[in-house]
Design an enzyme around this catalytic site. Structure first.
Site, PDB file in Angstrom:
ATOM      1  N   HIS A  39      58.995  95.603   7.477  1.00 41.78           N
ATOM      2  CA  HIS A  39      59.041  94.647   8.465  1.00 41.78           C
ATOM      3  C   HIS A  39      57.480  94.531   9.095  1.00 41.78           C
ATOM      4  CE1 HIS A  39      63.168  95.811   8.124  1.00 41.78           C
ATOM      5  NE2 HIS A  39      63.757  94.642   8.867  1.00 41.78           N
ATOM      6  N   ASP A  81      71.008  95.016   4.804  1.00 47.68           N
ATOM      7  CA  ASP A  81      70.079  94.199   5.566  1.00 47.68           C
ATOM      8  C   ASP A  81      69.307  95.051   6.640  1.00 47.68           C
ATOM      9  OD1 ASP A  81      71.722  94.357   7.889  1.00 47.68           O
ATOM     10  OD2 ASP A  81      72.111  92.356   7.946  1.00 47.68           O
ATOM     11  N   SER A  82      68.706  94.730   7.517  1.00 43.28           N
ATOM     12  CA  SER A  82      67.771  95.436   8.439  1.00 43.28           C
ATOM     13  C   SER A  82      68.581  96.133   9.637  1.00 43.28           C
ATOM     14  CB  SER A  82      66.926  94.494   9.338  1.00 43.28           C
ATOM     15  OG  SER A  82      66.114  93.861   8.434  1.00 43.28           O
TER      16      SER A  82
END
Length: 190
Positions: A60, A103-104
């Site tokens: 990120h 996912d995140s």
């Protein structure tokens, strides 16, 4: 688990559809300007190598997210998938894939798509490629609605092993941060 079963069902349906196609011109019913797309997909599916995908890292962008946000995100995007790929007559790479990864927010995210890479040979065994992927994915935070997309894609090929990356652009509006993620994945041609 439902999403994984859905992805596997799609793969099986595509395989059954490709196996059932017995005509000499499987793209005859396609609109003329889309026939080359169909022909390349068909060639990749029928002549391509089987691939196994694995993923494990999603960075990120530290210039967009606060330290607190980054600490809350999952950057170990474990997952995997299957695909078919080939190098065409010009040496460029084409791939069809179905993958699922965390996912995140640690939710399972499936994706199916096509990728194209213009490649350059460094030596007999090593190639570098730059191109794009068009895909459909779905996310829990978007109510699992199928989301089409297009992303840049870069890769290094060494014999049967590939390391690839894509950058998922996004918004950096305060309170509405999303995207801005470097996603890494690998592939082994079987």
């Amino acid at each position: 688990m439902k999403r994984l079963i859905s992805c596997l069902t799609i793969i099986c349906a595509l395989n059954a559809s490709a196996a059932a196609e017995t005509t000499s011109n499987p793209c005859s019913r396609w609109i003329s300007f889309l026939k080359p797309v169909c022909q390349r997909f068909h060639q990749t599916w029928t002549e391509g190598h089987d691939d196994m995908y694995f993923s494990g890292y999603a960075w990120h962008n530290r210039y967009v997210y606060s330290n607190e946000k980054i600490k809350s995100y999952n950057e170990t995007a474990w997952g995997g998938g299957l695909g078919k790929s080939l190098f065409d007559e010009k040496g460029n790479w084409h791939g069809l894939y179905a993958i699922a990864f965390l996912d995140s927010h640690r939710h399972l995210e499936p994706a199916v798509g096509y990728a194209y890479l213009k490649t350059a040979s460094v030596n007999k065994d090593l190639k570098a490629g730059l191109g794009y992927s068009v895909l459909v994915t779905s996310r829990v935070d978007y109510d699992n609605v199928p989301i089409p997309g297009a992303l840049p894609w870069a890769a290094l090929f060494y014999k049967r092993i590939t390391i690839a990356a894509t950058y998922i652009p996004g918004s950096s509006r305060e309170g509405h941060e999303n995207g801005n993620v470097l996603y890494m994945l690998g592939k082994i041609s079987l």
